[in-house]
Design an enzyme around this catalytic site. Structure first.
Site, PDB file in Angstrom:
ATOM      1  N   LYS A   1       0.841  -1.203   0.000  1.00 35.05           N
ATOM      2  CA  LYS A   1       0.000   0.000   0.000  1.00 35.05           C
ATOM      3  C   LYS A   1       0.882   1.261   0.000  1.00 35.05           C
ATOM      4  CE  LYS A   1      -3.763  -2.471   2.229  1.00 35.05           C
ATOM      5  NZ  LYS A   1      -4.441  -2.861   3.470  1.00 35.05           N
TER       6      LYS A   1
ATOM      7  N   GLN B   1      -4.183  -1.720   9.784  1.00 32.12           N
ATOM      8  CA  GLN B   1      -4.143  -3.037   9.131  1.00 32.12           C
ATOM      9  C   GLN B   1      -4.705  -4.104  10.072  1.00 32.12           C
ATOM     10  OE1 GLN B   1      -3.178  -3.598   5.850  1.00 32.12           O
ATOM     11  NE2 GLN B   1      -3.976  -5.647   6.214  1.00 32.12           N
TER      12      GLN B   1
ATOM     13  N   ASP C   1     -10.736   2.927   4.844  1.00 28.20           N
ATOM     14  CA  ASP C   1     -11.158   1.536   4.722  1.00 28.20           C
ATOM     15  C   ASP C   1     -12.675   1.400   4.782  1.00 28.20           C
ATOM     16  OD1 ASP C   1      -9.050  -0.180   4.178  1.00 28.20           O
ATOM     17  OD2 ASP C   1      -8.368  -0.208   6.263  1.00 28.20           O
TER      18      ASP C   1
END
Ligand code: NDP
Length: 312
Positions: free
Chosen positions: A53, A97, A120
């Protein structure tokens, strides 16, 4: 007949080029979108995801920073870091994460992210906005699947969609996105009886299960669009041969890396029946990162416009 391959890699590339152009346009207005990625502990797969990412941010001109914290990090310490990132003007996106170590309260952590920076799409405000079909930062994997369908001009409206898997990250939000585009949606899970029979009714079948090659031909209506979200590592040579036959590329990958990635769909069983099929790797996976980049730029546009009008 063999299914047409849905090339997620090519579409992800298209999306990233568009994002790069948008980043360049924002730069002319003195804005550089910024993403902060938080990684807690030593999970090797998580490390690979975060690194890729951050690397993609660099490629597209997005500012990024990585916060690597030890396994022993407390919920409080993580909340403190998130509060600091929430307050920083140059950070538009905050990515935590998952999975977090078990002692950390994941819900509290995700709820602490400013919804305007929640790239997200996991914060209850964004989830609620998605449920109400309002503009939101949407979870990247399902949003990527929608891009894949739309850019391939696969019709959604009026189609029967069956989503196998009901996670907050993939199955549930994807079902909502398909519903908002007027599909007739069925959500299945581990307690669904007669799963194959239900799956066989689908014009669009999505497997987001986490079970290697579980979806075989008996689950698929001839001509259906099959989207394979699963990412499973197979390390056993006999299993690789059972799944792919004498596929030299797979076998040499297995020999060099010690594993090969396989989806939730049995590729050689389903390909002769389906109309379209996403490969693993190279299907849904690359789209997830592309959509994260797109969300970061979207968050920058929305938030910075709001900040400017509030301070004007
Ligand atoms: P979860 O484990 O959170 O959810 C799996 C879902 O599948 C659950 O709803 C579960 O049902 C259901 N399920 C499990 N076993 C069966 C079964 N035998 N029959 C029917 N349903 C079953 O996984 P995620 O949604 O996070 O991920 C799913 C897969 O997608 C994984 O392989 C993951 O690695 C991959 N993934 C890929 C991404 C990408 O970028 N390509 C991104 C995110 C995930 P129940 O709720 O009843 O337990």
């Amino acid at each position: 007949m063999t299914a047409q391959r849905l090339d997620g890699l090519a579409i992800a590339q298209q999306i990233k080029s568009e994002v790069a152009r948008e980043v360049a346009a924002l730069a002319e207005r003195g804005i550089r979108p910024g993403l902060a990625a938080i990684l807690v502990g030593m999970n090797p797969a998580s490390r690979v995801y975060v690194n890729s990412k951050v690397k993609t941010c660099e490629e597209l001109g997005i500012y990024s920073e990585k916060h690597e914290l030890p396994e022993t990090t407390t919920t409080e310490a993580l909340l403190h870091l998130i509060a600091r990132l929430n307050a920083r003007e140059e950070i538009d996106g905050i990515l935590v994460q998952l999975p977090l170590p078990r002692h950390i309260d994941t819900s509290r952590v995700l709820d602490a992210v400013d919804p305007a920076k929640d790239v997200d799409g996991f914060h209850p405000v964004n989830v609620g906005r998605l449920v109400r079909n309002q503009e939101a930062l949407e979870p990247c994997t399902p949003a990527g699947i929608i891009e894949l369908l739309e850019r391939t001009r696969i019709p959604i409206e009026g189609q029967r969609a069956v989503v196998i898997g009901r996670s907050d990250i993939v199955g549930k939000p994807l079902a909502l996105m398909l519903l908002h585009r007027h599909a007739t949606v069925t959500i299945c899970h581990s307690r669904t009886p007669q799963l194959a029979e239900i799956a066989r009714q689908a014009d669009i079948l999505v497997a987001a299960i986490g079970r290697t090659a579980m979806i075989t031909a008996e689950y698929v209506k001839p001509g259906a669009v099959v989207i394979d979200v699963g990412i499973n590592k197979v390390t056993d040579r006999a299993e690789v041969e059972r799944l792919f036959g004498p596929d030299e590329k797979r076998l040499s990958e297995l020999a060099s890396k010690g594993y090969t990635l396989v989806g939730d769909v049995h590729p050689t069983s389903v390909a002769p029946i389906a109309g379209y099929l996403t490969p693993v790797p190279g299907g849904v996976g690359p789209l997830t990162i592309a959509m994260l980049m797109k969300n970061t730029v979207k968050a920058a546009r929305w938030r910075r416009a709001a900040v400017r009008s509030a301070t004007a």
